[in-house]
Design a protein around this motif. Structure first.
Motif, short mmCIF file in Angstrom:
data_model
loop_
_atom_site.label_atom_id
_atom_site.label_comp_id
_atom_site.label_asym_id
_atom_site.label_seq_id
_atom_site.Cartn_x
_atom_site.Cartn_y
_atom_site.Cartn_z
N LEU A 76 27.77 1.74 6.63
CA LEU A 76 27.08 2.73 7.45
C LEU A 76 26.18 2.06 8.48
O LEU A 76 26.15 2.45 9.65
CB LEU A 76 26.26 3.67 6.56
N LYS A 77 25.45 1.03 8.07
CA LYS A 77 24.58 0.32 9.00
C LYS A 77 25.37 -0.41 10.08
O LYS A 77 24.96 -0.46 11.25
CB LYS A 77 23.68 -0.68 8.25
N TRP A 79 28.36 0.48 11.17
CA TRP A 79 29.01 1.48 12.00
C TRP A 79 28.05 2.10 13.00
O TRP A 79 28.42 2.39 14.14
CB TRP A 79 29.59 2.56 11.11
N THR A 80 26.80 2.28 12.60
CA THR A 80 25.83 2.95 13.47
C THR A 80 24.96 1.95 14.23
O THR A 80 24.03 2.37 14.92
CB THR A 80 24.91 3.87 12.65
#
Length: 85
Positions: A76-77, A79-80
């Motif tokens: 998630l980190k 990807w964002t």
């Protein structure tokens, strides 16, 4: 007779390795493959977690759950994350 197309391909590879001159399409493709592989690995870990809980192996299931949550947080980190200039 020399193969000039092959020689040009080798020059491009050498420039990519020495000067870090990689095309953006190649980097995004590599990053996408890395993310897909990591998501697949997370899915396997979640499947393992569920099967461990079904078989009443709670300590192993909990450890596997924490590992899968950690990998999910990392994905998630990544990807964002903002794009580098």
């Amino acid at each position: 007779m020399a193969n000039f197309e092959f020689r040009e391909k080798l020059k491009k590879l050498e420039n990519a390795a020495v000067k870090n001159d990689v095309p953006p399409k190649a980097t995004s493709m590599g990053f996408g493959c890395f993310l897909l592989g990591t998501i697949f690995f997370i899915g396997i870990l979640i499947y393992l977690t569920i099967s461990l809980y079904i078989n009443k192996i709670y300590i192993g299931g909990t450890i596997t759950l924490f590992v899968s949550i950690t990998f999910a947080f990392i994905v998630l980190k990544l990807w964002t994350a903002p794009k580098l200039p």
